[in-house]
Write an enzyme that holds these catalytic residues in place. Structure first.
Site, mmCIF file in Angstrom:
data_model
loop_
_atom_site.group_PDB
_atom_site.id
_atom_site.type_symbol
_atom_site.label_atom_id
_atom_site.label_comp_id
_atom_site.label_asym_id
_atom_site.label_seq_id
_atom_site.Cartn_x
_atom_site.Cartn_y
_atom_site.Cartn_z
ATOM 1 N N ILE A 12 -8.150 -2.309 -0.484
ATOM 2 C CA ILE A 12 -8.608 -1.148 -1.240
ATOM 3 C C ILE A 12 -7.838 -1.013 -2.542
ATOM 4 O O ILE A 12 -8.397 -0.606 -3.573
ATOM 5 C CB ILE A 12 -8.525 0.139 -0.396
ATOM 6 N N SER A 34 5.088 -3.702 -1.909
ATOM 7 C CA SER A 34 4.305 -4.407 -0.895
ATOM 8 C C SER A 34 5.122 -5.550 -0.315
ATOM 9 O O SER A 34 5.878 -6.204 -1.042
ATOM 10 C CB SER A 34 3.009 -4.953 -1.503
ATOM 11 N N ARG A 35 4.947 -5.780 0.959
ATOM 12 C CA ARG A 35 5.612 -6.931 1.584
ATOM 13 C C ARG A 35 4.874 -8.229 1.288
ATOM 14 O O ARG A 35 5.482 -9.301 1.284
ATOM 15 C CB ARG A 35 5.704 -6.730 3.107
ATOM 16 N N LYS A 88 -7.202 8.362 1.134
ATOM 17 C CA LYS A 88 -7.741 9.026 2.326
ATOM 18 C C LYS A 88 -7.648 8.083 3.534
ATOM 19 O O LYS A 88 -7.657 6.843 3.348
ATOM 20 C CB LYS A 88 -9.176 9.480 2.080
ATOM 21 N N ASP A 166 -12.395 6.229 9.773
ATOM 22 C CA ASP A 166 -11.874 5.871 8.457
ATOM 23 C C ASP A 166 -13.001 5.909 7.423
ATOM 24 O O ASP A 166 -12.850 6.538 6.375
ATOM 25 C CB ASP A 166 -11.202 4.499 8.495
#
Length: 304
Positions: A12, A34-35, A88, A166
């Site tokens: 996303i 971020s990993r 969201k 979701d």
């Protein structure tokens, strides 16, 4: 231009957040956390605490992490005096979002619980048309392919991942925005794969004669439609709220979902300018009520 950091570089973020920030005249993507994910040419940190310590010049953080780990990251950012935008659903529970809102108010910073489907191109016009009219019935069909939108993302079917809610909460975010009178969940039926902790499909009965059908197993074209019967005609929203029909005739919008996130970031800029908050939990309340009232069915196991 304001500097912003993006936390969680998954699908996303890559599909919507990064392009929306890049095309904006109000924002500059100055860091990521971020990993695994990266954005070319942008400094990346593995932990949000590292970002907050190293980049005091970045005053705004947009969180695209899954719901369960998002609370800790949001708390860290708010306590560091940063403005925070939440993808969201805004959290895994209602209580934790209330806690974040209280923290933002205490810190004097912005918290924006974003609902991208409310920014769809025909939602505002639908709200105006329904205003003052009596809803006599309605039906929502929100069916999409979890393999397309969340490939290999097992977290979405774990406890707290919300499963089909979701995407379903996108429909409920529109519903709670446009109805003249609030809707209540009267009953629900939830289908849980035998090997998962969140539903893959759900059917809801709501007040005002409205029903909802959510399914994460759609193949082919995706379906994001809602229709309402009123005392003076019918209204339909299609393409996730981007196309409007009145009494079966086209009445505005476009067949595209790409305008939603730019609108969110424009609204975030307005909120930050005023250090204001926008935290509406009504869509999440309906999801919580569906879980509370829902009858649970065990269905076929699901694997990505």
């Amino acid at each position: 231009m304001r500097k912003i950091a993006l936390v969680g570089i998954g699908k996303i973020a890559q599909d919507q957040h990064v392009p929306s920030i890049s095309s904006s005249s109000e924002w500059r993507l100055s860091a990521t956390v971020s990993r695994h994910g990266r954005v070319d040419g942008v400094e990346n940190f593995v932990q949000i605490e590292d970002l907050l310590a190293a980049r005091p010049d970045i005053g705004v953080v947009s969180l695209c992490l899954p719901p369960v780990p998002r609370f800790a990251a949001a708390c860290a950012a708010l306590r560091a005096g940063r403005h925070v935008m939440l993808e969201k659903p805004p959290g895994a529970t209602i209580a934790e979002v209330h806690a974040l809102h209280d923290l933002a108010l205490a810190q004097g910073v912005t918290l924006f619980a974003s609902w991208h489907s409310r920014a769809a191109q025909a939602v505002a016009a639908a709200k105006v048309w329904l205003s003052g009219r009596e809803i006599r019935g309605g039906h929502i069909i929100w069916r999409e392919d979890v393999r397309k939108w969340h490939p290999g993302q097992d977290w979405i079917f774990a406890a707290g991942g919300m499963g089909v809610f979701d995407p379903g909460i996108n429909a409920l975010s529109i519903l709670t925005e446009i109805l003249p009178q609030p809707a209540r969940v009267l009953s629900a039926e939830l289908d849980f794969p035998a090997n998962r902790q969140a539903p893959i499909a759900a059917r809801l009965s709501l007040s005002q004669g409205i029903s909802a059908d959510f399914d994460f197993r759609q193949e082919g074209p995706q379906t994001w439609d809602m229709e309402f019967e009123t005392d003076s005609g019918t209204l339909a929203l299609r393409m996730g709220g981007n196309v409007l029909e009145i009494n079966g005739q086209p009445a505005g919008g476009q067949m595209s979902i790409m305008g939603e996130y730019p609108a969110l970031y424009a609204h975030m800029a307005e909120l930050v300018a005023r250090s204001a908050c926008d935290v509406d939990l009504s869509p999440l309340v309906l999801v919580a009520d569906a879980f509370m009232l829902g009858r649970r069915n065990s269905v076929k196991e699901f694997e990505f």
